[in-house]
Design a protein around this motif. Sequence first.
Motif, PDB file in Angstrom:
ATOM      1  N   PHE A 107       0.872  -1.165   0.000  1.00 14.42           N
ATOM      2  CA  PHE A 107       0.000   0.000   0.000  1.00 14.42           C
ATOM      3  C   PHE A 107       0.915   1.223   0.000  1.00 14.42           C
ATOM      4  O   PHE A 107       2.114   1.113   0.271  1.00 14.42           O
ATOM      5  CB  PHE A 107      -0.969   0.000   1.196  1.00 14.42           C
ATOM      6  N   TYR A 108       0.358   2.371  -0.325  1.00 12.62           N
ATOM      7  CA  TYR A 108       1.148   3.589  -0.457  1.00 12.62           C
ATOM      8  C   TYR A 108       0.554   4.674   0.431  1.00 12.62           C
ATOM      9  O   TYR A 108      -0.665   4.790   0.540  1.00 12.62           O
ATOM     10  CB  TYR A 108       1.150   4.064  -1.918  1.00 12.62           C
ATOM     11  N   ILE A 109       1.424   5.458   1.038  1.00 15.97           N
ATOM     12  CA  ILE A 109       0.967   6.571   1.865  1.00 15.97           C
ATOM     13  C   ILE A 109       1.849   7.776   1.578  1.00 15.97           C
ATOM     14  O   ILE A 109       3.070   7.646   1.464  1.00 15.97           O
ATOM     15  CB  ILE A 109       0.933   6.196   3.361  1.00 15.97           C
ATOM     16  N   LEU A 110       1.211   8.912   1.386  1.00 15.88           N
ATOM     17  CA  LEU A 110       1.948  10.129   1.064  1.00 15.88           C
ATOM     18  C   LEU A 110       1.308  11.321   1.754  1.00 15.88           C
ATOM     19  O   LEU A 110       0.277  11.198   2.395  1.00 15.88           O
ATOM     20  CB  LEU A 110       2.004  10.330  -0.453  1.00 15.88           C
ATOM     21  N   GLY A 111       1.925  12.446   1.618  1.00 17.89           N
ATOM     22  CA  GLY A 111       1.406  13.653   2.246  1.00 17.89           C
ATOM     23  C   GLY A 111       2.090  13.912   3.576  1.00 17.89           C
ATOM     24  O   GLY A 111       3.291  13.668   3.734  1.00 17.89           O
ATOM     25  N   GLU A 112       1.331  14.358   4.538  1.00 16.57           N
ATOM     26  CA  GLU A 112       1.859  14.810   5.822  1.00 16.57           C
ATOM     27  C   GLU A 112       2.088  13.667   6.812  1.00 16.57           C
ATOM     28  O   GLU A 112       1.478  13.604   7.878  1.00 16.57           O
ATOM     29  CB  GLU A 112       0.936  15.878   6.409  1.00 16.57           C
ATOM     30  N   VAL A 113       2.977  12.761   6.422  1.00 18.12           N
ATOM     31  CA  VAL A 113       3.479  11.714   7.319  1.00 18.12           C
ATOM     32  C   VAL A 113       5.001  11.821   7.316  1.00 18.12           C
ATOM     33  O   VAL A 113       5.587  12.377   6.383  1.00 18.12           O
ATOM     34  CB  VAL A 113       3.027  10.295   6.905  1.00 18.12           C
ATOM     35  N   ASN A 114       5.628  11.314   8.342  1.00 14.56           N
ATOM     36  CA  ASN A 114       7.078  11.463   8.485  1.00 14.56           C
ATOM     37  C   ASN A 114       7.891  10.687   7.453  1.00 14.56           C
ATOM     38  O   ASN A 114       8.983  11.114   7.081  1.00 14.56           O
ATOM     39  CB  ASN A 114       7.511  11.089   9.896  1.00 14.56           C
ATOM     40  N   GLN A 115       7.394   9.548   7.005  1.00 18.04           N
ATOM     41  CA  GLN A 115       8.125   8.736   6.038  1.00 18.04           C
ATOM     42  C   GLN A 115       7.182   8.240   4.941  1.00 18.04           C
ATOM     43  O   GLN A 115       6.798   7.067   4.932  1.00 18.04           O
ATOM     44  CB  GLN A 115       8.779   7.544   6.734  1.00 18.04           C
ATOM     45  N   PRO A 116       6.785   9.113   4.001  1.00 18.02           N
ATOM     46  CA  PRO A 116       5.885   8.660   2.936  1.00 18.02           C
ATOM     47  C   PRO A 116       6.559   7.611   2.058  1.00 18.02           C
ATOM     48  O   PRO A 116       7.781   7.562   1.970  1.00 18.02           O
ATOM     49  CB  PRO A 116       5.595   9.942   2.152  1.00 18.02           C
ATOM     50  N   GLY A 117       5.750   6.760   1.463  1.00 17.15           N
ATOM     51  CA  GLY A 117       6.318   5.766   0.553  1.00 17.15           C
ATOM     52  C   GLY A 117       5.460   4.532   0.404  1.00 17.15           C
ATOM     53  O   GLY A 117       4.262   4.538   0.662  1.00 17.15           O
ATOM     54  N   GLU A 118       6.099   3.466  -0.020  1.00 15.46           N
ATOM     55  CA  GLU A 118       5.475   2.160  -0.255  1.00 15.46           C
ATOM     56  C   GLU A 118       5.770   1.266   0.942  1.00 15.46           C
ATOM     57  O   GLU A 118       6.900   1.197   1.407  1.00 15.46           O
ATOM     58  CB  GLU A 118       6.090   1.566  -1.520  1.00 15.46           C
ATOM     59  N   PHE A 119       4.742   0.579   1.442  1.00 17.09           N
ATOM     60  CA  PHE A 119       4.903  -0.270   2.618  1.00 17.09           C
ATOM     61  C   PHE A 119       4.236  -1.621   2.404  1.00 17.09           C
ATOM     62  O   PHE A 119       3.244  -1.731   1.668  1.00 17.09           O
ATOM     63  CB  PHE A 119       4.293   0.405   3.858  1.00 17.09           C
ATOM     64  N   ALA A 120       4.768  -2.624   3.074  1.00 20.24           N
ATOM     65  CA  ALA A 120       4.216  -3.979   2.981  1.00 20.24           C
ATOM     66  C   ALA A 120       2.847  -4.017   3.661  1.00 20.24           C
ATOM     67  O   ALA A 120       2.669  -3.492   4.757  1.00 20.24           O
ATOM     68  CB  ALA A 120       5.158  -4.971   3.643  1.00 20.24           C
ATOM     69  N   TYR A 121       1.890  -4.632   2.995  1.00 22.63           N
ATOM     70  CA  TYR A 121       0.545  -4.793   3.543  1.00 22.63           C
ATOM     71  C   TYR A 121       0.517  -5.978   4.498  1.00 22.63           C
ATOM     72  O   TYR A 121       1.184  -6.983   4.280  1.00 22.63           O
ATOM     73  CB  TYR A 121      -0.462  -5.030   2.406  1.00 22.63           C
ATOM     74  N   LYS A 122      -0.266  -5.839   5.552  1.00 24.31           N
ATOM     75  CA  LYS A 122      -0.533  -6.930   6.486  1.00 24.31           C
ATOM     76  C   LYS A 122      -2.041  -7.042   6.643  1.00 24.31           C
ATOM     77  O   LYS A 122      -2.728  -6.012   6.681  1.00 24.31           O
ATOM     78  CB  LYS A 122       0.119  -6.653   7.834  1.00 24.31           C
ATOM     79  N   PRO A 123      -2.595  -8.227   6.704  1.00 24.74           N
ATOM     80  CA  PRO A 123      -4.042  -8.376   6.848  1.00 24.74           C
ATOM     81  C   PRO A 123      -4.576  -7.602   8.056  1.00 24.74           C
ATOM     82  O   PRO A 123      -3.911  -7.479   9.078  1.00 24.74           O
ATOM     83  CB  PRO A 123      -4.235  -9.886   7.037  1.00 24.74           C
ATOM     84  N   ASN A 124      -5.774  -7.062   7.901  1.00 22.81           N
ATOM     85  CA  ASN A 124      -6.481  -6.292   8.931  1.00 22.81           C
ATOM     86  C   ASN A 124      -5.779  -4.995   9.294  1.00 22.81           C
ATOM     87  O   ASN A 124      -5.902  -4.501  10.410  1.00 22.81           O
ATOM     88  CB  ASN A 124      -6.738  -7.135  10.177  1.00 22.81           C
ATOM     89  N   LEU A 125      -5.049  -4.407   8.356  1.00 22.32           N
ATOM     90  CA  LEU A 125      -4.357  -3.145   8.570  1.00 22.32           C
ATOM     91  C   LEU A 125      -5.375  -2.003   8.595  1.00 22.32           C
ATOM     92  O   LEU A 125      -6.174  -1.866   7.672  1.00 22.32           O
ATOM     93  CB  LEU A 125      -3.342  -2.909   7.447  1.00 22.32           C
ATOM     94  N   THR A 126      -5.342  -1.200   9.656  1.00 25.02           N
ATOM     95  CA  THR A 126      -6.257  -0.067   9.762  1.00 25.02           C
ATOM     96  C   THR A 126      -5.566   1.199   9.277  1.00 25.02           C
ATOM     97  O   THR A 126      -4.337   1.247   9.144  1.00 25.02           O
ATOM     98  CB  THR A 126      -6.722   0.149  11.215  1.00 25.02           C
ATOM     99  N   LEU A 127      -6.360   2.244   9.052  1.00 22.01           N
ATOM    100  CA  LEU A 127      -5.821   3.527   8.616  1.00 22.01           C
ATOM    101  C   LEU A 127      -4.826   4.072   9.641  1.00 22.01           C
ATOM    102  O   LEU A 127      -3.751   4.545   9.280  1.00 22.01           O
ATOM    103  CB  LEU A 127      -6.961   4.517   8.389  1.00 22.01           C
ATOM    104  N   GLU A 128      -5.151   3.976  10.909  1.00 20.62           N
ATOM    105  CA  GLU A 128      -4.256   4.464  11.961  1.00 20.62           C
ATOM    106  C   GLU A 128      -2.947   3.685  11.974  1.00 20.62           C
ATOM    107  O   GLU A 128      -1.868   4.253  12.151  1.00 20.62           O
ATOM    108  CB  GLU A 128      -4.930   4.368  13.339  1.00 20.62           C
ATOM    109  N   GLN A 129      -3.016   2.388  11.772  1.00 21.96           N
ATOM    110  CA  GLN A 129      -1.803   1.568  11.731  1.00 21.96           C
ATOM    111  C   GLN A 129      -0.952   1.905  10.507  1.00 21.96           C
ATOM    112  O   GLN A 129       0.281   1.898  10.583  1.00 21.96           O
ATOM    113  CB  GLN A 129      -2.163   0.080  11.728  1.00 21.96           C
ATOM    114  N   ALA A 130      -1.597   2.216   9.387  1.00 26.97           N
ATOM    115  CA  ALA A 130      -0.866   2.596   8.178  1.00 26.97           C
ATOM    116  C   ALA A 130      -0.100   3.894   8.409  1.00 26.97           C
ATOM    117  O   ALA A 130       1.062   4.015   8.009  1.00 26.97           O
ATOM    118  CB  ALA A 130      -1.830   2.740   7.001  1.00 26.97           C
ATOM    119  N   VAL A 131      -0.735   4.866   9.081  1.00 26.76           N
ATOM    120  CA  VAL A 131      -0.057   6.128   9.393  1.00 26.76           C
ATOM    121  C   VAL A 131       1.120   5.860  10.331  1.00 26.76           C
ATOM    122  O   VAL A 131       2.206   6.406  10.159  1.00 26.76           O
ATOM    123  CB  VAL A 131      -1.041   7.152   9.993  1.00 26.76           C
ATOM    124  N   ALA A 132       0.923   5.003  11.311  1.00 32.87           N
ATOM    125  CA  ALA A 132       2.005   4.660  12.242  1.00 32.87           C
ATOM    126  C   ALA A 132       3.159   3.990  11.502  1.00 32.87           C
ATOM    127  O   ALA A 132       4.328   4.255  11.796  1.00 32.87           O
ATOM    128  CB  ALA A 132       1.484   3.748  13.347  1.00 32.87           C
TER     129      ALA A 132
END
Length: 182
Positions: A107-132
């Motif tokens: 999954f990908y996360i960008l914008g106002e996070v400390n380390q934007p980029g591509e991250f490995a997905y894990k089942p049952n990943l929540t939005l808050e966990q993705a930001v973390a």
Amino acid sequence: MATAAPALQARDAASPAARPGQDTTAQGEVYRLGPGDKLRITVFNVESITGEYTISSGGQVAVPLLGAVRADGATTQQLADAIRTGLDGTYVKDPRITVEVLSYRPFYILGEVNQPGEFAYKPNLTLEQAVATAGGYTYRAARKKAYLRRAGEDEQVIKFGRESRVIYVHPGDTIRIGERYL
């Protein structure tokens, strides 16, 4: 190698009900395979086919003896059934096949996070966990909302991070954390 026969089109065998032992994502949704997923396909007593495979950008898995088998959109059980159908009788008598996901597409996360980029997905990943996973919010982040674009969809949806319901991230999703004003 030749393209798989219509009987091997795993996507055509779609079934909304999950089977026991099948991979599931958030809230019990059945996980659908997609390009970039890494699989372990095991054919009992056939070492030449047993191994690790990656679903191609075209949504197929190249299986020895069968050629390209459509995997995009299929469940692990549907892919196993498609391979079983192709091997049964012609190459292997009564094949026993299992398919498991070794690694999911990112999954990908960008914008106002400390380390934007591509991250490995894990089942049952929540939005808050993705930001973390992306190192948390920056001091400029609008923490009350995030923009989420599901894989394969054109529109992004505004999701509110402080809702009472949990927001789940799926493989291939893109999350954008906006900047707050004042």
